[in-house]
Write a protein that holds these residues in place. Structure first.
Motif, PDB file in Angstrom:
ATOM      1  N   SER A 311      29.316 -40.519  94.641  1.00 19.73           N
ATOM      2  CA  SER A 311      28.617 -41.371  93.683  1.00 19.73           C
ATOM      3  C   SER A 311      28.522 -42.772  94.261  1.00 19.73           C
ATOM      4  O   SER A 311      29.216 -43.117  95.222  1.00 19.73           O
ATOM      5  N   VAL A 312      27.657 -43.585  93.672  1.00 24.64           N
ATOM      6  CA  VAL A 312      27.493 -44.957  94.153  1.00 24.64           C
ATOM      7  C   VAL A 312      28.810 -45.719  94.054  1.00 24.64           C
ATOM      8  O   VAL A 312      29.188 -46.456  94.965  1.00 24.64           O
ATOM      9  N   LYS A 374      18.782 -40.824  96.865  1.00 27.37           N
ATOM     10  CA  LYS A 374      19.064 -41.544  95.616  1.00 27.37           C
ATOM     11  C   LYS A 374      20.360 -42.338  95.728  1.00 27.37           C
ATOM     12  O   LYS A 374      20.467 -43.435  95.180  1.00 27.37           O
ATOM     13  N   LEU A 375      21.333 -41.768  96.424  1.00 24.99           N
ATOM     14  CA  LEU A 375      22.618 -42.451  96.598  1.00 24.99           C
ATOM     15  C   LEU A 375      22.444 -43.755  97.362  1.00 24.99           C
ATOM     16  O   LEU A 375      22.979 -44.797  96.969  1.00 24.99           O
ATOM     17  N   VAL A 376      21.694 -43.714  98.439  1.00 27.39           N
ATOM     18  CA  VAL A 376      21.474 -44.914  99.253  1.00 27.39           C
ATOM     19  C   VAL A 376      20.710 -45.970  98.451  1.00 27.39           C
ATOM     20  O   VAL A 376      21.065 -47.163  98.465  1.00 27.39           O
ATOM     21  N   ASP A 377      19.659 -45.555  97.740  1.00 25.56           N
ATOM     22  CA  ASP A 377      18.890 -46.514  96.949  1.00 25.56           C
ATOM     23  C   ASP A 377      19.735 -47.124  95.841  1.00 25.56           C
ATOM     24  O   ASP A 377      19.643 -48.326  95.562  1.00 25.56           O
ATOM     25  N   SER A 400      17.839 -45.810 107.173  1.00 24.01           N
ATOM     26  CA  SER A 400      18.716 -44.786 107.748  1.00 24.01           C
ATOM     27  C   SER A 400      18.427 -43.394 107.209  1.00 24.01           C
ATOM     28  O   SER A 400      18.932 -42.410 107.747  1.00 24.01           O
ATOM     29  N   ILE A 401      17.653 -43.294 106.151  1.00 24.04           N
ATOM     30  CA  ILE A 401      17.261 -41.984 105.632  1.00 24.04           C
ATOM     31  C   ILE A 401      15.758 -41.816 105.827  1.00 24.04           C
ATOM     32  O   ILE A 401      15.000 -42.789 105.786  1.00 24.04           O
ATOM     33  N   ARG A 406      12.815 -39.661 100.000  1.00 26.62           N
ATOM     34  CA  ARG A 406      12.382 -40.502  98.883  1.00 26.62           C
ATOM     35  C   ARG A 406      11.024 -40.050  98.387  1.00 26.62           C
ATOM     36  O   ARG A 406      10.002 -40.704  98.658  1.00 26.62           O
ATOM     37  N   PRO A 407      10.946 -38.949  97.681  1.00 28.04           N
ATOM     38  CA  PRO A 407       9.652 -38.547  97.113  1.00 28.04           C
ATOM     39  C   PRO A 407       9.155 -39.557  96.080  1.00 28.04           C
ATOM     40  O   PRO A 407       7.968 -39.644  95.819  1.00 28.04           O
TER      41      PRO A 407
END
Length: 604
Positions: A311-312, A374-377, A400-401, A406-407
């Motif tokens: 998780s974030v 989603k985790l990175v964002d 990095s992703i 990222r749809p």
């Protein structure tokens, strides 16, 4: 010095003739009962007679005065009580006094061994209690193999099929009752969980816990998941809740030893056994107590295998004192990079790029990659407010992703917007570099509404958002028309986007020249438009509802790119309100009626 007569007067009227000093306590005893049970006391009394003294010193007596008193009572034939708390000490003391069968049949050592084998070692909780007492009786308890026998007893019971567990155990987890008890003659109301033993052994100190866990793992009957649960329970039992305690000098060495042992005991299968959240907590401890780079690398390799399960909040790892940021951004970048190296070979980007349903296929085939995106964002949105976060670090982590992770770019847009708000002194070139991460075609309608009114964004980005929203609205109209006619057009959104790609690029330069004129006109007509459009806040053309600045920019670009001087005048009038809208009716995004047909014909 304290003294004790142990109630000898009630046993014998004879005067005491020997004084045994154990620690700070002096025992006044009789020679005959002692000599009839203990070889060691026989030798010590003989030596005392030779030295013409009636005192015997035993300063290194295992278990101390209390344990000697128990042994002395046994010598006098008095009843003694043995239990899990004192049996190991009495066993070591009996060995010290040499109370063997060679001196007298049925001596203390023999009776203790019978008690150990027939009762104590067969009890789950008594074995744990006895094992815990052995640490105060080294090296005697080790040499007598009491430690090993207790460990083997505990490990053997953990390996029993849970359906055969008929002894009491503690289980305070949410899924079980507090202090749940399962007895032999009691009807089992609940199924015994596989990790029923985990909480009871948490009371052992780290050295004994390590040996017990090694014995359990050596049995080969325990799954990696249960081993992971045991290590997690032990870490939560002994590691402090506050990270300030970890860095204190008094406890740093203790916690360093603890976390080193836990990592050493992790299951051999790095991809299972321990949750990613737990591993990240261990990583925080390793960094704070300075446990070393080898342990850090081991944890990071394990975490990278299941980063999609984090998780974030788990990624909020404090930066060391040499860094300016609050959290360790470089560490997170390293984790994401390792994850992508492991997962990159499993992702066929060309397949998804060529697939008509690439969004659905990506979700089905690479759900973990989407989750990491989603985790990175989400992490970027949290750390973007750090004034010390450099632009290069933000861009590196974002890039990095891959794009396919990222749809939808709403999360990235949120992070960029926060960064722009918290870093108002960015140069135009820096803003342009930051916003180049964003793909406006992947923004939702709500995000486009926000972006169209966002004064922090560079002008070019706002223009791209406006164009794409109009293209999307037109595509909806074309699709509706194609579905309603037999031989209608079947052009896709991708084709329409391709048609608009060139005008967006060619007319951006001319747009800047028109801005000054637009702003002057807008200021002159601002008050008139505000009154005129007070009752009309919706976009009648079916496109995006825009503020007057964005609408005027868009209308001029539309006209110049298509060579028309008059397009959607009614739309301009209805969308010229200067008050930025806060909501968009989804129904307005659909094309219907004459306005929709007019828009479709104007671009065909």
């Amino acid at each position: 010095m304290l003294s004790s007569r142990m109630g000898v007067a009630s046993v014998s009227e004879l005067a005491t003739d020997i004084a045994v000093i154990v620690g700070e306590v002096k025992f006044y005893l009789h020679k005959f009962p002692l000599l009839s049970k203990s070889n060691r006391l026989q030798r010590l009394v003989l030596k005392a007679n030779e030295d013409s003294t009636d005192e015997i010193y035993m300063l290194d007596f295992p278990g101390g005065p209390k344990t000697f008193e128990t042994c002395a009572k046994f010598c006098y034939g008095m009843t003694v009580t043995l239990n899990a708390y004192n049996v190991v000490a009495v066993r070591c003391a009996a060995e010290y006094l040499e109370m063997t069968e060679g001196v007298e049949k049925g001596n203390l050592i023999f009776k203790i061994e019978v008690f150990l084998n027939s009762s104590l070692l067969r009890s789950w909780k008594d074995s744990i209690i006895a094992l815990q007492t052995t640490k105060y009786l080294l090296p005697w308890s080790e040499e007598l193999k009491v430690v090993g026998r207790c460990i083997d007893s505990i490990a053997s019971k953990t390996s029993v099929d849970p359906s055969y567990v008929n002894w009491s155990y503690s289980y305070n987890k949410r899924s079980g009752a507090s202090n749940q008890i399962v007895e032999h003659h009691q009807k089992k109301m609940n199924v015994v969980p596989k990790d029923w033993w985990v909480e009871d052994i948490c009371e052992l100190d780290i050295a004994l816990y390590k040996r017990v866990m090694i014995a359990i793992k050596s049995k080969g009957r325990m799954s990696s998941d249960v081993i992971g649960e045991a290590l997690k329970a032990y870490a939560f039992r002994w590691l402090p809740d506050s990270f300030d305690s970890l860095v204190s000098d008094d406890y740093a060495i203790k916690y360093k030893c603890l976390v080193e042992t836990i990592i050493w005991l992790l299951p051999a299968d790095k991809s299972s056994g321990c949750s990613c959240s737990f591993l990240l907590k261990l990583l925080k401890v390793v960094i704070l107590v300075g446990a070393g780079d080898l342990l850090k690398e081991e944890l990071m390799n394990r975490i990278s295998l299941q980063l999609h399960k984090a998780s974030v909040k788990d990624l909020f790892i404090p930066a060391n004192s040499s860094e300016e940021t609050v959290y360790d951004i470089n560490l997170v970048k390293s984790l994401v990079r390792r994850y992508m190296m492991l997962e990159g070979s499993n992702v066929d980007s060309s397949y998804f790029e060529n697939s008509e349903n690439k969004g659905d296929e990506l979700r089905l085939g690479n759900a973990s990659l989407l989750t990491v995106g989603k985790l990175v964002d989400g992490y970027l949105a949290e750390v973007a407010s750090d004034p010390n976060l450099s632009l290069s670090s933000f861009i590196e982590l974002s890039a990095s992703i891959p794009d396919m992770a990222r749809p939808v770019n709403d999360g990235l847009y949120t992070a960029i917007d926060i960064y722009l708000k918290e870093h108002p002194n960015l140069a135009k070139a820096e803003k342009k570099m930051l916003c180049s991460l964003l793909d406006v075609k992947k923004l939702s309608t709500d995000a486009c509404v926000h972006a169209a009114q966002n004064e922090r964004l560079p002008l070019r980005v706002v223009v791209q958002v406006l164009f794409f929203e109009q293209v999307r609205a037109a595509a909806v109209g074309l699709t509706s028309e194609a579905n309603g006619t037999t031989n209608g057009s079947t052009r896709s959104t991708a084709n329409i986007e391709a048609d608009w790609a060139i005008p967006i690029t060619d007319d951006c330069n001319s747009l800047k020249k028109q801005l000054r004129t637009v702003k002057i006109e807008e200021e002159c007509r601002a008050n008139e438009e505000k009154k005129k459009n007070a009752k009309n806040t919706k976009n009648k053309s079916g496109g995006l509802l825009l503020p007057s600045r964005s609408r005027r920019i868009f209308d001029k670009l539309w006209a110049s790119s298509k060579g028309h001087s008059e397009i959607n005048r009614s739309s301009e009038t209805s969308g010229s309100s200067q008050s930025p809208p806060t909501t968009v009716n989804p129904g307005e995004a659909k094309s219907s009626g004459s306005s929709s047909r007019h828009r479709r014909h104007s671009i065909s």
